[in-house]
Design a protein around this motif. Sequence first.
Motif, PDB file in Angstrom:
ATOM      1  N   ASP A   1     -58.925  21.349 -19.242  1.00 48.67           N
ATOM      2  CA  ASP A   1     -58.794  20.781 -17.904  1.00 48.67           C
ATOM      3  C   ASP A   1     -59.119  21.840 -16.861  1.00 48.67           C
ATOM      4  O   ASP A   1     -58.807  23.028 -17.037  1.00 48.67           O
ATOM      5  N   HIS A   2     -59.719  21.421 -15.782  1.00 47.82           N
ATOM      6  CA  HIS A   2     -60.119  22.350 -14.718  1.00 47.82           C
ATOM      7  C   HIS A   2     -58.939  23.209 -14.257  1.00 47.82           C
ATOM      8  O   HIS A   2     -59.083  24.421 -14.030  1.00 47.82           O
ATOM      9  N   ASP A   3     -57.776  22.592 -14.134  1.00 49.28           N
ATOM     10  CA  ASP A   3     -56.613  23.313 -13.621  1.00 49.28           C
ATOM     11  C   ASP A   3     -56.065  24.334 -14.609  1.00 49.28           C
ATOM     12  O   ASP A   3     -55.254  25.184 -14.232  1.00 49.28           O
ATOM     13  N   VAL A   4     -56.488  24.261 -15.859  1.00 50.99           N
ATOM     14  CA  VAL A   4     -56.154  25.277 -16.854  1.00 50.99           C
ATOM     15  C   VAL A   4     -57.278  26.306 -16.951  1.00 50.99           C
ATOM     16  O   VAL A   4     -57.049  27.518 -16.948  1.00 50.99           O
ATOM     17  N   ARG A   5     -58.506  25.806 -17.024  1.00 52.91           N
ATOM     18  CA  ARG A   5     -59.657  26.679 -17.245  1.00 52.91           C
ATOM     19  C   ARG A   5     -59.838  27.696 -16.126  1.00 52.91           C
ATOM     20  O   ARG A   5     -60.001  28.893 -16.397  1.00 52.91           O
ATOM     21  N   GLU A   6     -59.818  27.264 -14.891  1.00 52.78           N
ATOM     22  CA  GLU A   6     -60.169  28.175 -13.812  1.00 52.78           C
ATOM     23  C   GLU A   6     -59.129  29.287 -13.608  1.00 52.78           C
ATOM     24  O   GLU A   6     -59.514  30.459 -13.466  1.00 52.78           O
ATOM     25  N   PRO A   7     -57.812  28.998 -13.616  1.00 53.89           N
ATOM     26  CA  PRO A   7     -56.865  30.116 -13.554  1.00 53.89           C
ATOM     27  C   PRO A   7     -56.964  31.058 -14.749  1.00 53.89           C
ATOM     28  O   PRO A   7     -56.825  32.282 -14.601  1.00 53.89           O
ATOM     29  N   LEU A   8     -57.226  30.527 -15.938  1.00 52.69           N
ATOM     30  CA  LEU A   8     -57.394  31.371 -17.117  1.00 52.69           C
ATOM     31  C   LEU A   8     -58.599  32.294 -16.949  1.00 52.69           C
ATOM     32  O   LEU A   8     -58.517  33.506 -17.196  1.00 52.69           O
ATOM     33  N   LEU A   9     -59.723  31.745 -16.512  1.00 55.17           N
ATOM     34  CA  LEU A   9     -60.921  32.563 -16.370  1.00 55.17           C
ATOM     35  C   LEU A   9     -60.784  33.581 -15.239  1.00 55.17           C
ATOM     36  O   LEU A   9     -61.302  34.703 -15.340  1.00 55.17           O
ATOM     37  N   ASP A  10     -60.101  33.206 -14.178  1.00 50.50           N
ATOM     38  CA  ASP A  10     -59.839  34.184 -13.115  1.00 50.50           C
ATOM     39  C   ASP A  10     -59.003  35.350 -13.658  1.00 50.50           C
ATOM     40  O   ASP A  10     -59.258  36.522 -13.328  1.00 50.50           O
ATOM     41  N   ALA A  11     -58.011  35.038 -14.486  1.00 51.98           N
ATOM     42  CA  ALA A  11     -57.162  36.089 -15.056  1.00 51.98           C
ATOM     43  C   ALA A  11     -57.944  36.952 -16.033  1.00 51.98           C
ATOM     44  O   ALA A  11     -57.753  38.184 -16.088  1.00 51.98           O
ATOM     45  N   ILE A  12     -58.845  36.342 -16.820  1.00 56.35           N
ATOM     46  CA  ILE A  12     -59.682  37.121 -17.740  1.00 56.35           C
ATOM     47  C   ILE A  12     -60.591  38.059 -16.953  1.00 56.35           C
ATOM     48  O   ILE A  12     -60.755  39.235 -17.306  1.00 56.35           O
ATOM     49  N   ALA A  13     -61.212  37.567 -15.885  1.00 56.64           N
ATOM     50  CA  ALA A  13     -62.084  38.417 -15.073  1.00 56.64           C
ATOM     51  C   ALA A  13     -61.313  39.616 -14.518  1.00 56.64           C
ATOM     52  O   ALA A  13     -61.808  40.754 -14.535  1.00 56.64           O
ATOM     53  N   GLU A  14     -60.088  39.381 -14.055  1.00 53.40           N
ATOM     54  CA  GLU A  14     -59.283  40.470 -13.526  1.00 53.40           C
ATOM     55  C   GLU A  14     -58.917  41.469 -14.619  1.00 53.40           C
ATOM     56  O   GLU A  14     -58.929  42.695 -14.397  1.00 53.40           O
ATOM     57  N   ARG A  15     -58.635  40.997 -15.817  1.00 58.49           N
ATOM     58  CA  ARG A  15     -58.291  41.878 -16.925  1.00 58.49           C
ATOM     59  C   ARG A  15     -59.500  42.744 -17.323  1.00 58.49           C
ATOM     60  O   ARG A  15     -59.342  43.931 -17.627  1.00 58.49           O
ATOM     61  N   VAL A  16     -60.694  42.167 -17.316  1.00 59.68           N
ATOM     62  CA  VAL A  16     -61.894  42.950 -17.611  1.00 59.68           C
ATOM     63  C   VAL A  16     -62.086  44.040 -16.564  1.00 59.68           C
ATOM     64  O   VAL A  16     -62.457  45.183 -16.883  1.00 59.68           O
ATOM     65  N   ARG A  17     -61.824  43.705 -15.324  1.00 62.82           N
ATOM     66  CA  ARG A  17     -61.964  44.703 -14.260  1.00 62.82           C
ATOM     67  C   ARG A  17     -60.955  45.839 -14.411  1.00 62.82           C
ATOM     68  O   ARG A  17     -61.301  47.018 -14.239  1.00 62.82           O
ATOM     69  N   THR A  18     -59.709  45.499 -14.741  1.00 63.11           N
ATOM     70  CA  THR A  18     -58.646  46.511 -14.699  1.00 63.11           C
ATOM     71  C   THR A  18     -58.470  47.266 -16.004  1.00 63.11           C
ATOM     72  O   THR A  18     -58.066  48.428 -15.994  1.00 63.11           O
ATOM     73  N   ARG A  19     -58.761  46.633 -17.150  1.00 61.25           N
ATOM     74  CA  ARG A  19     -58.535  47.293 -18.431  1.00 61.25           C
ATOM     75  C   ARG A  19     -59.809  47.771 -19.120  1.00 61.25           C
ATOM     76  O   ARG A  19     -59.747  48.591 -20.034  1.00 61.25           O
ATOM     77  N   MET A  20     -60.954  47.216 -18.717  1.00 64.28           N
ATOM     78  CA  MET A  20     -62.187  47.530 -19.431  1.00 64.28           C
ATOM     79  C   MET A  20     -63.228  48.168 -18.517  1.00 64.28           C
ATOM     80  O   MET A  20     -64.412  48.202 -18.850  1.00 64.28           O
ATOM     81  N   GLY A  21     -62.790  48.651 -17.368  1.00 66.02           N
ATOM     82  CA  GLY A  21     -63.719  49.314 -16.465  1.00 66.02           C
ATOM     83  C   GLY A  21     -64.771  48.386 -15.908  1.00 66.02           C
ATOM     84  O   GLY A  21     -65.864  48.829 -15.529  1.00 66.02           O
ATOM     85  N   ASN A  22     -64.469  47.081 -15.870  1.00 69.44           N
ATOM     86  CA  ASN A  22     -65.378  46.064 -15.339  1.00 69.44           C
ATOM     87  C   ASN A  22     -66.714  46.029 -16.088  1.00 69.44           C
ATOM     88  O   ASN A  22     -67.767  45.737 -15.521  1.00 69.44           O
TER      89      ASN A  22
END
Length: 279
Positions: free
Chosen positions: A237-258
């Motif tokens: 569902d959109h309301d699950v997918r988009e917050p999940l993907l936003d959180a994944i993008a932030e995790r890549v930025r902060t833990r994996m050097g983007n």
Amino acid sequence: MADDARTRPDRRHLGGVFNEVPALYDRVRPGYPDELFADLVAVTGLDDASSVLEVGCGTGQATRSLAALGCPITAVEPGVGLAALARRRLAAFRDVDVETSTFEGWDDRGRRFDVLVAASSWHWVDPAIVWRRAYDVLDPGGWVALLDHVVVRRPEEPEVYAETADLHERFSPGNPDWGHPPSEDDVRARDEGWGPVDDLGALFEPGIVRRYPTVQWFDGDGFADLLRSTSPYRGLDHDVREPLLDAIAERVRTRMGNRAPRRYLTVLRTGRRIARGNM
């Protein structure tokens, strides 16, 4: 997070799943290495006089490489938006025709082909008819060529799912689609012959398999867009997918050097049609 046959929605929804985001799909999905097409030519004898049928061309990632070989191509794609974008992308090639249809319902009008190519699409076709249908649209001695990407990991390298497993469980707990990609060595060890597709039986010769390590690199937003184009995430569902993907993008930025890799073992499987008299 492998986008493979075990994690895909029902075939009936194929056009809707990817047709929602054709431009995104075209931008983020991986192409296929030049070496693969060189091997395809060497194995099948494909040349500018060979007729090619492509099943499920999407927006034309593989089609463009095939068209560069100079051969006439009929491409069949069920998604209206995907097919329209493919036509625009392939407009420079006068011998490429994109027809909007499923392979099951496609009217071949008696046409027969030298090579049938399916790039990351074969598992979407009804398994009850796919091999017979392929056999029937090929000339005697024709070839099936299946191209696919298997998502893999390298043990020594940071990998996105390992860094985001808690996020997946938080936003979509217990989802059977979530799991660590296999290692490249494991895939090479177990993926023989035609791999996950059904046995060809008496219709085609045993498959010839070639494998090619490939990789894409993304920043956090780019990796989220890649996942946004894949069936396990499009099925949320959109309301699950988009917050999940936003959180994944932030995790890549902060833990994996983007900077995050998406590694594949790209696979080419080819098999020759057996003459009717040998069946």
